[in-house]
Write a protein that holds these residues in place. Sequence first.
Motif, short mmCIF file in Angstrom:
data_model
loop_
_atom_site.label_atom_id
_atom_site.label_comp_id
_atom_site.label_asym_id
_atom_site.label_seq_id
_atom_site.Cartn_x
_atom_site.Cartn_y
_atom_site.Cartn_z
N GLY A 184 11.63 9.84 4.78
CA GLY A 184 11.44 9.38 3.42
C GLY A 184 10.19 8.55 3.22
N ARG A 185 9.44 8.29 4.30
CA ARG A 185 8.23 7.49 4.18
C ARG A 185 7.01 8.35 4.50
NH1 ARG A 185 9.74 1.88 7.37
NH2 ARG A 185 11.53 1.28 6.08
N LEU A 186 5.85 7.81 4.10
CA LEU A 186 4.58 8.45 4.37
C LEU A 186 3.75 7.66 5.37
CD1 LEU A 186 3.62 9.45 0.71
CD2 LEU A 186 4.78 10.85 2.42
N ILE A 187 4.20 6.48 5.77
CA ILE A 187 3.45 5.60 6.66
C ILE A 187 4.33 5.28 7.87
CG2 ILE A 187 2.36 3.34 6.90
CD1 ILE A 187 1.67 3.49 3.95
N SER A 188 3.76 5.37 9.06
CA SER A 188 4.51 5.09 10.29
C SER A 188 4.41 3.61 10.62
CB SER A 188 3.95 5.93 11.44
OG SER A 188 2.59 5.58 11.69
N ASN A 189 5.34 3.14 11.43
CA ASN A 189 5.33 1.74 11.85
C ASN A 189 4.27 1.48 12.92
OD1 ASN A 189 7.80 2.15 10.45
ND2 ASN A 189 8.58 0.25 11.29
N GLU A 190 3.85 2.53 13.67
CA GLU A 190 2.91 2.32 14.75
C GLU A 190 1.46 2.25 14.26
OE1 GLU A 190 5.25 4.53 14.65
OE2 GLU A 190 6.66 3.89 16.19
N ASN A 191 1.08 3.13 13.33
CA ASN A 191 -0.30 3.18 12.82
C ASN A 191 -0.29 3.04 11.29
OD1 ASN A 191 -1.30 3.76 15.50
ND2 ASN A 191 -0.64 5.90 15.16
N PRO A 192 0.12 1.91 10.79
CA PRO A 192 0.24 1.79 9.32
C PRO A 192 -1.09 1.85 8.60
CG PRO A 192 0.62 -0.33 10.37
CD PRO A 192 0.50 0.66 11.48
N ILE A 193 -2.13 1.20 9.14
CA ILE A 193 -3.40 1.13 8.42
C ILE A 193 -4.05 2.52 8.37
CG2 ILE A 193 -5.72 0.13 8.46
CD1 ILE A 193 -4.56 -2.41 9.56
N GLU A 194 -4.03 3.27 9.50
CA GLU A 194 -4.62 4.60 9.50
C GLU A 194 -3.90 5.53 8.52
OE1 GLU A 194 -3.85 2.82 11.99
OE2 GLU A 194 -5.61 2.57 13.27
N ASP A 195 -2.57 5.48 8.53
CA ASP A 195 -1.81 6.33 7.60
C ASP A 195 -2.07 5.92 6.15
OD1 ASP A 195 -0.84 7.53 9.83
OD2 ASP A 195 1.10 6.51 9.82
N PHE A 196 -2.18 4.63 5.90
CA PHE A 196 -2.42 4.14 4.55
C PHE A 196 -3.77 4.61 4.03
CE2 PHE A 196 -3.56 0.79 1.46
CZ PHE A 196 -2.46 0.85 0.63
N ASP A 197 -4.81 4.49 4.87
CA ASP A 197 -6.14 4.94 4.46
C ASP A 197 -6.15 6.45 4.22
OD1 ASP A 197 -7.05 2.37 4.65
OD2 ASP A 197 -7.86 2.59 6.69
N ARG A 198 -5.44 7.19 5.06
CA ARG A 198 -5.41 8.63 4.88
C ARG A 198 -4.77 9.00 3.53
NH1 ARG A 198 -1.25 11.62 5.89
NH2 ARG A 198 -0.31 10.03 7.23
N LEU A 199 -3.71 8.32 3.14
CA LEU A 199 -3.05 8.61 1.87
C LEU A 199 -3.93 8.25 0.69
CD1 LEU A 199 0.59 7.38 2.61
CD2 LEU A 199 -0.20 9.73 2.42
N ILE A 200 -4.62 7.11 0.75
CA ILE A 200 -5.43 6.67 -0.38
C ILE A 200 -6.64 7.58 -0.56
CG2 ILE A 200 -6.79 4.75 -1.27
CD1 ILE A 200 -3.75 4.34 -1.31
N GLU A 201 -7.24 8.00 0.53
CA GLU A 201 -8.42 8.84 0.44
C GLU A 201 -8.08 10.29 0.13
OE1 GLU A 201 -10.50 8.40 4.06
OE2 GLU A 201 -11.04 6.29 3.72
N GLY A 202 -6.84 10.67 0.29
CA GLY A 202 -6.45 12.05 0.01
C GLY A 202 -6.26 12.29 -1.48
N GLU A 203 -5.81 13.48 -1.80
CA GLU A 203 -5.58 13.87 -3.18
C GLU A 203 -4.14 13.62 -3.56
OE1 GLU A 203 -6.75 17.85 -3.73
OE2 GLU A 203 -8.87 17.50 -3.27
N GLY A 204 -3.91 13.40 -4.86
CA GLY A 204 -2.56 13.17 -5.34
C GLY A 204 -2.35 11.71 -5.74
N ASP A 205 -1.42 11.52 -6.65
CA ASP A 205 -1.11 10.17 -7.16
C ASP A 205 0.04 9.59 -6.34
OD1 ASP A 205 -0.85 7.92 -8.59
OD2 ASP A 205 -0.16 8.84 -10.44
N VAL A 206 -0.31 9.06 -5.17
CA VAL A 206 0.70 8.51 -4.26
C VAL A 206 0.43 7.04 -3.98
CG1 VAL A 206 1.22 10.71 -3.17
CG2 VAL A 206 -0.63 9.31 -2.28
#
Length: 861
Positions: free
Chosen positions: A743-765
């Motif tokens: 149910g999440r898009l960000i992992s507990n181990e690499n939160p910053i990398e996953d967060f940057d990937r979501l923000i730089e990607g496409e879509g309103d997330v």
Amino acid sequence: MPTDRAGYTLSVYAIDVSTSMGEPGDDPDGGKGKGKGKTKLDLVKEFVARRCEPKISSGRKTEAVGILSFGGKTNNQAHRAYVAQNPEDEDPPYADVACDVAIQTAKPKTVEVVMNLDVGEHEGNPVSALMVALDMIHTHKHTKSWALEVVLITDGESAFKQDEYEDAMARLDELGVRLSVVGIGFEPIDRPVDKSKSRNKRLAEKFWRTFVQMLYEQISQTTQSEEMLPTIETFEEALSAARKPRAAVVNGTVSGIDLYIGSSDIDPEQAIRIPIKYSKATMKARPPSLSKAWKPAMDLQAPLQSKTGGPPSASQLMSSIAQQSQSANGPSAGDLAAMISADVKHHSAYVIKRAVGEEGGKETQASQAPNYGLEGLDEEYNEEPQEHEAEQEEEEVVAKEDIVKAWRYGSTWVPMEVDTFEPLETRKGVEVLGFFPQENIKRHHLMGEVRYIWPDLTSPKAQIQFSSLVEGMHLRGMCAVVRWVLKDRAEPVIGLCVPDFSYPGEEKRLDFMFWVKLPFAEDEHNFWFPSLTTYKTSSGKVITEHPLLPTDEQCEAMDELVEAMDLDAYAREQHKLDGEDEEMDGEELEQVTWFDPINSFNPVIHRIKEAIFHASLTQDLDADPLGPPHPELVKFFETPEGLGERVQGVTQRLKEKLDIKKVPPRVRAAKKTKEGLRPDEGYIDIDEFFGDGEAGGETTKSKKDEPETPRKGVKPEPSSPEVDRHDVPSPTPKTTPAKPKRGRLISNENPIEDFDRLIEGEGDVFRKALQDMGAVVLENVAASFSRQAFPLAIECLKKMREVALMYEEVETYNEYMDELEKHVKEPEFKHKDFWKSVEKAGQDVSRISPEEAQAALEGYE
């Protein structure tokens, strides 16, 4: 005498156009911008026009109106007759009175004449105008069933002779005419005359009060009808009432039918037949609809400016009509007006259209092409594209006699003649099928229009039978299910008859019933949804506590809100505050409601009527647009202000109990353009890729022999003679990236990398990314050994704050910081010292202030 039928009314408006009527008037609704720069006469014109509008809209020929003015020009039959008999009299009594519109059916032309009235140069005599109005009514042909009325409108600033007031009272009583005196600037009847007014105005106001009082006493001796008694009212109240929306008076058509109890075919002795009457109690009212008009005719009524900027240019149609009207056999003026304002009629032609691209016409399709009969117009109004002519060549016209009706059956059609099947063998009448208790009536089963049912008043036996039936049903709380057939062999309808009583006077009771249509099985639709109070799992286990189930505290808070927002209770409180309950007993006060259908008007219908009325009187709609709707039309659109203020506390508590939060608007982030490929990227050597071994070997060798050019900004690695390139071991394979929780898009181990990937990607997330990052921060801090996870959590908060400022998610971030502080400071939380690290980080992770959010928004724009 008053009439119970729609129409059959005759109203004569006597308008004062004396010199004083040119003074500025006081508009009762002037605060809304309606009366700015208007004179008394302008307001009177609007009043008379609004009073005539319902008569014009009805279109009934039995709605008669007459217009006369006094204080201006002289034009009336009484004056001409008096001057013929008394040529030496220099001061005739009926001078300065003009019959502007003779009594006739109300038409738009009547309002046009009223709007063209100008201020006169004399002091008008309202008594003389009243006598002329009575003379107009006397010479008009009408029956005794008509309701007659004279409306006298004056400001009372002119001195006048009062010699004929007794004759006027006698003629009003003799002709059965109701008098309404509307005084501009007059005081209400329950207040004394203001002594600060001019002498003429004080005398005029006292005279009309005495005149109306004496006439009231005289007429009340011969009639009990309130509609016949004279009245005096202020112009301000009358104008406000004329501006208010009024429902059109519609008297339903009365029809007769028989009510059957039992069957005469089975047991004639026990069967009962009661002659009854019925009419519609409610019927859906529809707004006026737009009709199709002839464009050249509209151009004749509102000619356009010529292309050269000169005066309006007449069309060829107008020139031809004008030439015909001048000839001996040409149309008359009335025919010319009918030609200009005639509606456009249309007819249909049935054709068989061939499919596009078909050969030989094997497959055809029948269609119906409307033809509006405009072939005779000029090319200016009958231009068609060339493609349409090509399509006409492939269409074959079919005669209407060759057309048969058919029923749709799946993908085919079943032809069916009109008389193929015999209709149902039904008999005209209302047959009682049975009775059941009224409390078992389901409201959603009551559909359609409502009808009144009462006995035939010409049959005493029917009245006794019907009254006994209504009384028995009322005492037992029962209602009847009936089958209604309007005519023999017609479709039957199932309905419900509910008994009721009306008390028109003391010791008088009227027994009647309401009829409402009931649905058949095909008319009822079912909608199933899960229970709102019980939650079951997939295994069938009943759960009593769940986020989807309301708690007892939430239910109590909602009950408190519903009780506090009782609109009827609020209406009764307002009656007490306004002092309107002094003459009301307890039962009458309990019947006070906030919403009353009698006082609630359809805003669509009345808004369109107001637009039609305004457009008919306005020459330039751009300079004088339609104003806002009347407050009576929109008063039920919003919650009363006092009620909303009273429930603010309850609403806030309910908001906390239900954890209601405002959903911020969704803002899409600007798409980032991806960098293009460099010149040395994306190129494949086809010869090297598909070449044979020797060519490939030579190419590889040549490539190997060439020295490698380092990329700009990258230092070349020192070459070692002992280590060959082919001997370098391959890098170790990368480990599998950490997966986020379900149910999440960000992992507990690499939160910053996953967060940057979501923000730089496409879509309103963005909001989802902020929420998941917040959950990861809280979990990592809670599971941290000592303070190891604190630095990473602070970095995550910094990232969240930057993104919230950039993508307008300020509320999401601030709400999360509130929740984070609440969780960290709870007694059972392990690392309470984490909040000190947050405070130490300072502005980088603090809550976003409104000023900072506004500055970020302006910078983004």
